[in-house]
Design a protein around this motif. Structure first.
Motif, PDB file in Angstrom:
ATOM      1  N   LEU A   5       0.874  -1.342  -0.237  1.00 54.20           N
ATOM      2  CA  LEU A   5      -0.121   0.295  -0.076  1.00 54.20           C
ATOM      3  C   LEU A   5       0.870   1.166  -0.199  1.00 54.20           C
ATOM      4  CD1 LEU A   5      -2.480   1.707   0.249  1.00 54.20           C
ATOM      5  CD2 LEU A   5      -2.776   1.203   2.713  1.00 54.20           C
ATOM      6  N   LEU A   6       1.943   1.314   0.605  1.00 47.75           N
ATOM      7  CA  LEU A   6       2.740   2.366   0.993  1.00 47.75           C
ATOM      8  C   LEU A   6       3.610   2.694  -0.397  1.00 47.75           C
ATOM      9  CD1 LEU A   6       4.101   2.047   4.453  1.00 47.75           C
ATOM     10  CD2 LEU A   6       2.445   3.669   3.752  1.00 47.75           C
ATOM     11  N   LEU A   7       3.894   1.597  -0.894  1.00 49.36           N
ATOM     12  CA  LEU A   7       4.445   1.541  -2.369  1.00 49.36           C
ATOM     13  C   LEU A   7       3.718   2.213  -3.206  1.00 49.36           C
ATOM     14  CD1 LEU A   7       6.259  -1.767  -2.644  1.00 49.36           C
ATOM     15  CD2 LEU A   7       7.341   0.381  -2.946  1.00 49.36           C
ATOM     16  N   ALA A   8       2.166   1.795  -3.310  1.00 52.75           N
ATOM     17  CA  ALA A   8       1.300   2.524  -4.476  1.00 52.75           C
ATOM     18  C   ALA A   8       1.153   4.274  -4.045  1.00 52.75           C
ATOM     19  CB  ALA A   8       0.125   1.628  -4.215  1.00 52.75           C
ATOM     20  N   LEU A   9       1.172   4.201  -2.589  1.00 52.68           N
ATOM     21  CA  LEU A   9       0.642   5.819  -2.392  1.00 52.68           C
ATOM     22  C   LEU A   9       2.179   6.673  -2.241  1.00 52.68           C
ATOM     23  CD1 LEU A   9      -2.195   4.964   0.107  1.00 52.68           C
ATOM     24  CD2 LEU A   9      -2.071   5.384  -2.349  1.00 52.68           C
ATOM     25  N   GLY A  10       3.353   6.079  -2.229  1.00 46.09           N
ATOM     26  CA  GLY A  10       4.321   6.866  -1.974  1.00 46.09           C
ATOM     27  C   GLY A  10       5.021   7.620  -3.160  1.00 46.09           C
ATOM     28  N   THR A  11       4.306   8.032  -4.136  1.00 42.23           N
ATOM     29  CA  THR A  11       4.554   9.047  -5.215  1.00 42.23           C
ATOM     30  C   THR A  11       4.198  10.330  -5.312  1.00 42.23           C
ATOM     31  OG1 THR A  11       2.571   8.226  -6.623  1.00 42.23           O
ATOM     32  CG2 THR A  11       4.608   7.041  -6.950  1.00 42.23           C
ATOM     33  N   ARG A 170     -14.050  -2.743   6.228  1.00 44.45           N
ATOM     34  CA  ARG A 170     -14.782  -2.996   5.041  1.00 44.45           C
ATOM     35  C   ARG A 170     -14.225  -2.126   3.829  1.00 44.45           C
ATOM     36  NH1 ARG A 170     -20.622  -5.419   3.524  1.00 44.45           N
ATOM     37  NH2 ARG A 170     -20.385  -5.815   1.550  1.00 44.45           N
ATOM     38  N   GLY A 171     -13.896  -2.313   2.651  1.00 47.40           N
ATOM     39  CA  GLY A 171     -13.542  -1.298   1.624  1.00 47.40           C
ATOM     40  C   GLY A 171     -12.094  -0.748   1.703  1.00 47.40           C
ATOM     41  N   ARG A 172     -11.462  -1.016   3.065  1.00 45.12           N
ATOM     42  CA  ARG A 172     -10.310  -0.288   3.375  1.00 45.12           C
ATOM     43  C   ARG A 172      -9.106  -1.266   3.623  1.00 45.12           C
ATOM     44  NH1 ARG A 172      -9.532   3.223   7.334  1.00 45.12           N
ATOM     45  NH2 ARG A 172     -11.142   2.443   8.588  1.00 45.12           N
ATOM     46  N   GLY A 173      -9.654  -2.554   4.156  1.00 45.10           N
ATOM     47  CA  GLY A 173      -8.279  -3.477   4.656  1.00 45.10           C
ATOM     48  C   GLY A 173      -7.851  -4.386   3.180  1.00 45.10           C
ATOM     49  N   GLY A 174      -8.795  -5.086   2.829  1.00 49.24           N
ATOM     50  CA  GLY A 174      -8.219  -5.855   1.623  1.00 49.24           C
ATOM     51  C   GLY A 174      -7.455  -6.989   1.975  1.00 49.24           C
ATOM     52  N   LEU A 186      -9.530   0.688  -0.619  1.00 49.81           N
ATOM     53  CA  LEU A 186      -9.589   1.904  -1.502  1.00 49.81           C
ATOM     54  C   LEU A 186      -8.296   2.676  -1.524  1.00 49.81           C
ATOM     55  CD1 LEU A 186     -13.078   3.311   0.291  1.00 49.81           C
ATOM     56  CD2 LEU A 186     -12.803   1.816  -1.818  1.00 49.81           C
ATOM     57  N   GLY A 187      -7.452   2.734  -0.701  1.00 46.01           N
ATOM     58  CA  GLY A 187      -6.249   3.247  -0.605  1.00 46.01           C
ATOM     59  C   GLY A 187      -5.410   2.724  -2.029  1.00 46.01           C
ATOM     60  N   GLU A 188      -5.304   1.421  -1.918  1.00 50.71           N
ATOM     61  CA  GLU A 188      -4.430   0.458  -2.891  1.00 50.71           C
ATOM     62  C   GLU A 188      -5.098   0.950  -4.171  1.00 50.71           C
ATOM     63  OE1 GLU A 188      -2.806  -3.073  -0.342  1.00 50.71           O
ATOM     64  OE2 GLU A 188      -4.466  -3.431  -1.662  1.00 50.71           O
ATOM     65  N   GLY A 195      -6.051   5.446   5.777  1.00 50.56           N
ATOM     66  CA  GLY A 195      -6.250   6.440   7.015  1.00 50.56           C
ATOM     67  C   GLY A 195      -7.516   7.191   6.735  1.00 50.56           C
ATOM     68  N   ARG A 196      -7.488   8.062   7.526  1.00 52.02           N
ATOM     69  CA  ARG A 196      -8.902   9.134   7.446  1.00 52.02           C
ATOM     70  C   ARG A 196      -8.508  10.649   6.988  1.00 52.02           C
ATOM     71  NH1 ARG A 196     -13.451   6.574   8.651  1.00 52.02           N
ATOM     72  NH2 ARG A 196     -14.589   8.394   8.244  1.00 52.02           N
ATOM     73  N   ASN A 197      -7.632  10.705   6.393  1.00 50.50           N
ATOM     74  CA  ASN A 197      -7.139  12.064   6.034  1.00 50.50           C
ATOM     75  C   ASN A 197      -8.384  13.012   5.473  1.00 50.50           C
ATOM     76  OD1 ASN A 197      -4.510  10.667   5.186  1.00 50.50           O
ATOM     77  ND2 ASN A 197      -4.050  12.627   6.035  1.00 50.50           N
ATOM     78  N   ALA A 198      -9.232  12.150   4.661  1.00 49.64           N
ATOM     79  CA  ALA A 198     -10.253  13.017   4.000  1.00 49.64           C
ATOM     80  C   ALA A 198     -11.491  13.058   4.970  1.00 49.64           C
ATOM     81  CB  ALA A 198     -10.773  12.429   2.767  1.00 49.64           C
TER      82      ALA A 198
END
Length: 359
Positions: A5-11, A170-174, A186-188, A195-198
């Protein structure tokens, strides 16, 4: 949080936030003697616009060892903030490829538990790529031990009649399911940030990109969230939708109460449940400009099917020195197709072994 997940979001591109530093004793005294008068925006209300950050060392839930204590001692604040300075210095040293640590990374035993659980250092980068916050969060100068303002800094117990909590992530774990993209978080999938930034409520994720831009007009208050480039539009002085649609981040409407913008959100989708609550959840947020560099953020959670009474927390946003840029999540989202492709290969290998054993 997993490493993929962090790889996907680290850009994401981000600007470094100013630390959530507290006021000095003299500044606190001056502030108490001279109430802050917020500048006014074009709509005639206090100006909340600008770039802000909620990165901090303070967790949402209070560590159990502090019990009912709302505020850190000066010694505890110093220890926590000095530890981050040392952590950054150590974490930014060149990694030794012969150290024995996986991939030449820092030994997970030396990392914070949350960093180690996420794969360490964002897929091989050093500590400089993380920005979880470098100081304790203050509210009116008080260094808080938690965001939550319940007596013990913990969520209250759920009602005996409340639905069980397994739907919380649900929808965030995966985790554990790679059958198709829809089973991943959802993050991936670059739909909503991890997290809950939004939000709501809006909470820092503990890793990086905890940055926001607030924009206001007479008709709308807009919150742009750096993480995954989410944008929440708060309609002012309007009724809630009644068509049953549950948009991402819910249906937010707002109004001004004196110098405070009050935002009420309903119609929250199940995939964004907060501690198991979504269907009957109402989140009320309050934004108050309390200083030149401070916006007080308070949130209350009300679900009569889950908790006996409303509860919540508070913290202060600090200014971001710079601006936020587009978080082009999918441009670097190699992890999602990689995970799915790996799962297909595992299935092929298992099928081949089964066929060979049957011969």
């Amino acid at each position: 949080m997993n490493r993929a997940l962090l790889l996907a979001l680290g850009t994401a591109l981000c600007a470094a936030p100013i630390a959530l530093a507290g006021l000095s004793a003299d500044a606190q005294t001056t502030a108490s003697q001279t109430p802050f008068k917020a500048p006014l925006a074009a709509d005639g209300h206090p100006d909340l616009s600008g770039f802000w950050s909620n990165a901090t060392l303070t967790p949402e839930q209070r560590p159990a060892k502090f019990g009912d204590r709302l505020v850190y001692t000066p010694e505890e604040v110093k220890a926590l903030e000095n530890a981050v300075v040392a952590e950054v210095k150590e974490g930014n040293k060149p990694t030794d490829p012969n150290s024995g640590a996986e991939g030449g990374k820092e030994d997970p035993k030396k990392l914070r538990p949350e960093f180690a659980a996420a794969g360490g250092d964002v897929g091989g980068y050093n500590r400089g790529w993380l920005d979880p916050g470098s100081s304790v969060m203050r509210v009116n100068g008080q260094p808080r031990t938690s965001f939550l303002t319940t007596a013990n800094g913990q969520p209250p117990p759920r009602l005996p009649t409340a639905e069980p909590q397994p739907g919380f992530a649900r929808g965030r774990g995966g985790m554990g399911s790679f059958d198709n993209p829809e089973n991943r978080s959802l993050g991936e999938r670059c739909i909503i940030g991890f997290g809950r930034n939004a939000g709501p409520p809006m909470l820092p994720n503990g890793f990086y990109n905890n940055n926001y831009q607030f924009m206001q007009t007479k008709d709308d208050f807009v919150i742009e969230v750096e993480m995954v480039h989410d944008t929440r539009v708060v309609r002012l002085n309007q009724p809630h939708r009644t068509d049953g649609v549950r948009p991402w981040m819910g249906d937010s409407v707002g109004h001004w109460e004196g110098n405070t913008l009050v935002v009420e959100t309903t119609n929250i989708p199940q995939a964004q449940a907060y501690r198991g609550s979504w269907k009957d959840l109402t989140v009320t947020e309050r934004f108050t400009r309390v200083g030149k560099d401070r916006v007080l953020y308070q949130y209350s959670l009300n679900d009569p099917t889950a908790w006996a009474k409303p509860w919540g927390g508070e913290y202060e946003f600090a200014p971001l020195h710079g601006i936020i840029y587009e978080y082009a999540c999918h441009e670097g989202n190699y992890a999602l197709p990689g995970m799915l492709a790996g799962a297909r290969n595992q299935e092929k290998e298992a099928s081949a072994k089964h066929a060979a054993a049957s011969e």
